[in-house]
Design an enzyme around this catalytic site. Structure first.
Site, PDB file in Angstrom:
ATOM      1  N   TYR A 141       0.823  -1.214   0.000  1.00 10.99           N
ATOM      2  CA  TYR A 141       0.000   0.000   0.000  1.00 10.99           C
ATOM      3  C   TYR A 141       0.858   1.266   0.000  1.00 10.99           C
ATOM      4  CZ  TYR A 141      -4.537  -2.151   1.064  1.00 10.99           C
ATOM      5  OH  TYR A 141      -5.711  -2.850   1.018  1.00 10.99           O
ATOM      6  N   LYS A 186       3.089 -15.410   2.415  1.00 12.47           N
ATOM      7  CA  LYS A 186       3.277 -16.105   1.133  1.00 12.47           C
ATOM      8  C   LYS A 186       4.778 -16.371   1.018  1.00 12.47           C
ATOM      9  CE  LYS A 186       1.794 -17.573  -2.929  1.00 12.47           C
ATOM     10  NZ  LYS A 186       0.871 -18.731  -3.106  1.00 12.47           N
ATOM     11  N   ASP A 218      -2.938 -18.390   0.488  1.00 16.25           N
ATOM     12  CA  ASP A 218      -3.936 -18.990  -0.418  1.00 16.25           C
ATOM     13  C   ASP A 218      -4.719 -20.101   0.290  1.00 16.25           C
ATOM     14  OD1 ASP A 218      -1.534 -20.405  -0.432  1.00 16.25           O
ATOM     15  OD2 ASP A 218      -1.493 -20.753  -2.593  1.00 16.25           O
ATOM     16  N   ASP A 242      -6.487  -7.132   4.277  1.00 17.16           N
ATOM     17  CA  ASP A 242      -7.622  -6.449   3.652  1.00 17.16           C
ATOM     18  C   ASP A 242      -8.550  -7.485   3.017  1.00 17.16           C
ATOM     19  OD1 ASP A 242      -9.180  -4.313   2.560  1.00 17.16           O
ATOM     20  OD2 ASP A 242      -8.171  -4.634   0.638  1.00 17.16           O
ATOM     21  N   ASP A 246     -12.543  -9.185   4.572  1.00 18.30           N
ATOM     22  CA  ASP A 246     -13.836  -9.104   3.865  1.00 18.30           C
ATOM     23  C   ASP A 246     -14.390 -10.510   3.658  1.00 18.30           C
ATOM     24  OD1 ASP A 246     -13.631  -6.285   3.552  1.00 18.30           O
ATOM     25  OD2 ASP A 246     -14.463  -6.380   1.521  1.00 18.30           O
TER      26      ASP A 246
HETATM   27  C1  IPM Z   1     -10.319  -1.035   4.110  1.00 14.14           C
HETATM   28  C2  IPM Z   1     -10.391  -0.482   2.696  1.00 14.14           C
HETATM   29  C3  IPM Z   1      -9.163   0.347   2.399  1.00 14.14           C
HETATM   30  C4  IPM Z   1      -7.951  -0.591   2.456  1.00 14.14           C
HETATM   31  C5  IPM Z   1      -9.162   1.077   1.037  1.00 14.14           C
HETATM   32  C6  IPM Z   1     -10.403   1.896   0.836  1.00 14.14           C
HETATM   33  C7  IPM Z   1      -7.947   1.952   0.906  1.00 14.14           C
HETATM   34  O1  IPM Z   1     -10.575  -1.509   1.773  1.00 14.14           O
HETATM   35  O2  IPM Z   1     -10.236  -0.215   5.050  1.00 14.14           O
HETATM   36  O3  IPM Z   1     -10.381  -2.247   4.277  1.00 14.14           O
HETATM   37  O4  IPM Z   1      -7.663  -1.300   1.488  1.00 14.14           O
HETATM   38  O5  IPM Z   1      -7.300  -0.597   3.499  1.00 14.14           O
HETATM   39 MN    MN Z   2     -11.008  -3.425   2.696  1.00 14.17          MN
END
Ligand code: IPM
Ligand code: MN
Ligand code: NAD
Length: 354
Positions: A141, A186, A218, A242, A246
């Site tokens: 990032y 990884k 993975d 990240d 999710d």
């Molecule tokens: C999160 C989001 C952010 C990230 C993006 C919007 C920069 O996806 O907070 O999880 O990738 O950290």
């Molecule tokens: Mn995110």
């Protein structure tokens, strides 16, 4: 107690869910006799539109002077042109870097009613209680980026010190839980992951009471779906964290339920739901506010040391998850406002009973 809280509504459903978090914090302040001051500032696309900068100077100054930060979300199609010079997400990343919040805590707990909405069978999700510690201020990032006509690069870099502090954070957290750390990397391909793995192994020697396992990212993505209940604390680098969080969030029924705390810097912590600005449902009162409300509870616990108040909010959310009409992502028909109201009523009932 007095506290100065900066609120960053942001874009899309950000303002809708941030308002829910503030309403619950106001209620807690009133019930428990605290004095919280809320100051709104611009971030993301909203800040680009108003100030030409996704993290304007006035916002930066406020972030550095406050006790805690509650954020909605940033981003959206209006600012997503790939050729744009400035993007909402840059504001979020600049804030994390500015505050030095290197540890992003993303807990995942299942509730019996919403677990039924999980894409996994109930026997697979039974007993899931895990927490991700995502490295937040390093890795791909924040590495150098280049772009020419026919190629592009994103550098991924980690120092020993950056890995060590976040891995220690994970071990400390595991000590207060089930005493197991899963470090995800990884290492079969990436040099940064081999560094990560060697640092994690060295740090583990200082925590003989905590078990450490290494897992490749993975297969981790697969194990999260086949045996999620086997995990306790999962520590990983920025981008893997990240993506995996999710994925993991839907085990609880919806991405809209997952809160987060970004801590470890010298100043204020940042509290935000893990989801984004959800442009597909923005402005329709469909957003689930519970991820933000649970983030507000984390704010009380981690930045203000108010654990009774945090537990009151968490218990109120449990009640709402058991009994109330929920938002559409959780199979209900309730609006953002109605769910927020249900939490406020439950907080009130708990505060009166106490
Ligand atoms: C999160 C989001 C952010 C990230 C993006 C919007 C920069 O996806 O907070 O999880 O990738 O950290
Ligand atoms: Mn995110
Ligand atoms: P998203 O998280 O915004 O949405 C993914 C899906 O989940 C959508 O269908 C959305 O409707 C649903 N969803 C998300 N939050 C919900 C909630 N509270 N209640 C009900 N449903 C919810 O991810 P995306 O669509 O990939 O990204 C949209 C924008 O958000 C992008 O610009 C992205 O950069 C940004 N983003 C910001 C943050 C942040 O501010 N921390 C986090 C992730 C994504």
């Amino acid at each position: 107690m007095k506290a100065n809280i900066v609120v960053l509504p942001g874009d899309g459903i950000g303002p809708e869910v941030a308002a829910a978090g503030v309403a619950v914090l106001r209620q807690v302040a009133e019930r428990f006799g605290h004095e919280f001051t809320f100051t709104e500032h611009a971030i993301g696309g909203d800040a680009i539109d108003r100030f030409g900068d996704p993290l304007p100077p006035a916002t930066r100054d406020a972030l550095l002077a406050c006790d805690a930060i509650l954020l909605g979300a940033v981003g959206g199609p209006k600012w997503s042109d790939p050729s744009a010079k400035v993007r909402p997400e840059q504001g979020l990343l600049a804030m994390r870097k500015l505050l030095g919040v290197f540890a992003n805590i993303r807990p995942l707990k299942l509730h019996p009613r919403t677990a039924e909405l999980s894409p996994l069978k109930p026997e697979r999700t039974k007993g899931v209680d895990l927490v991700f510690v995502r490295e937040l201020t390093g890795g791909i990032y924040f590495g150098a980026k280049t772009r020419s006509e026919d190629d592009a690069t994103d550098e991924c870099r980690y120092s020993v010190a950056e890995v060590e502090r976040v891995v220690r954070h994970a071990f400390e957290l595991a000590r207060s839980r089930k005493k197991k750390v899963t470090s995800v990397d990884k290492a079969n391909v990436l040099e940064t992951s081999r560094l990560w793995r060697s640092v994690a192994t060295r740090v583990a020697a200082d925590y003989p009471d905590v078990e450490l396992e290494h897992q490749l990212v993975d297969s981790m993505a697969m194990h999260l779906l086949t045996r999620p209940a086997d995990y306790d604390v999962i520590v990983t680098e920025n981008m893997f964290g990240d993506i995996l969080t999710d994925e993991a969030s839907v085990l609880a029924g919806s991405l809209g339920l997952s809160p987060s705390a970004s801590v470890g810097g010298p100043g204020a912590g940042v509290y935000e739901p893990i989801h984004g600005s959800a442009p597909d449902i923005a402005g329709q009162a469909l957003a689930n506010p519970l991820g933000t409300i649970l983030s507000a509870a984390m704010l009380l616990r981690h930045s203000l040391g108010l654990s009774d108040e945090a537990e009151t909010i968490e218990a109120a959310v449990e009640d709402v998850l058991s009994q109330a009409n929920l938002t559409r992502d959780l199979g209900g028909t309730a609006t953002t406002h109605a769910v927020t109201r249900a939490v406020l009523d439950a907080v009130q009932a708990k505060a009166e009973a106490a």
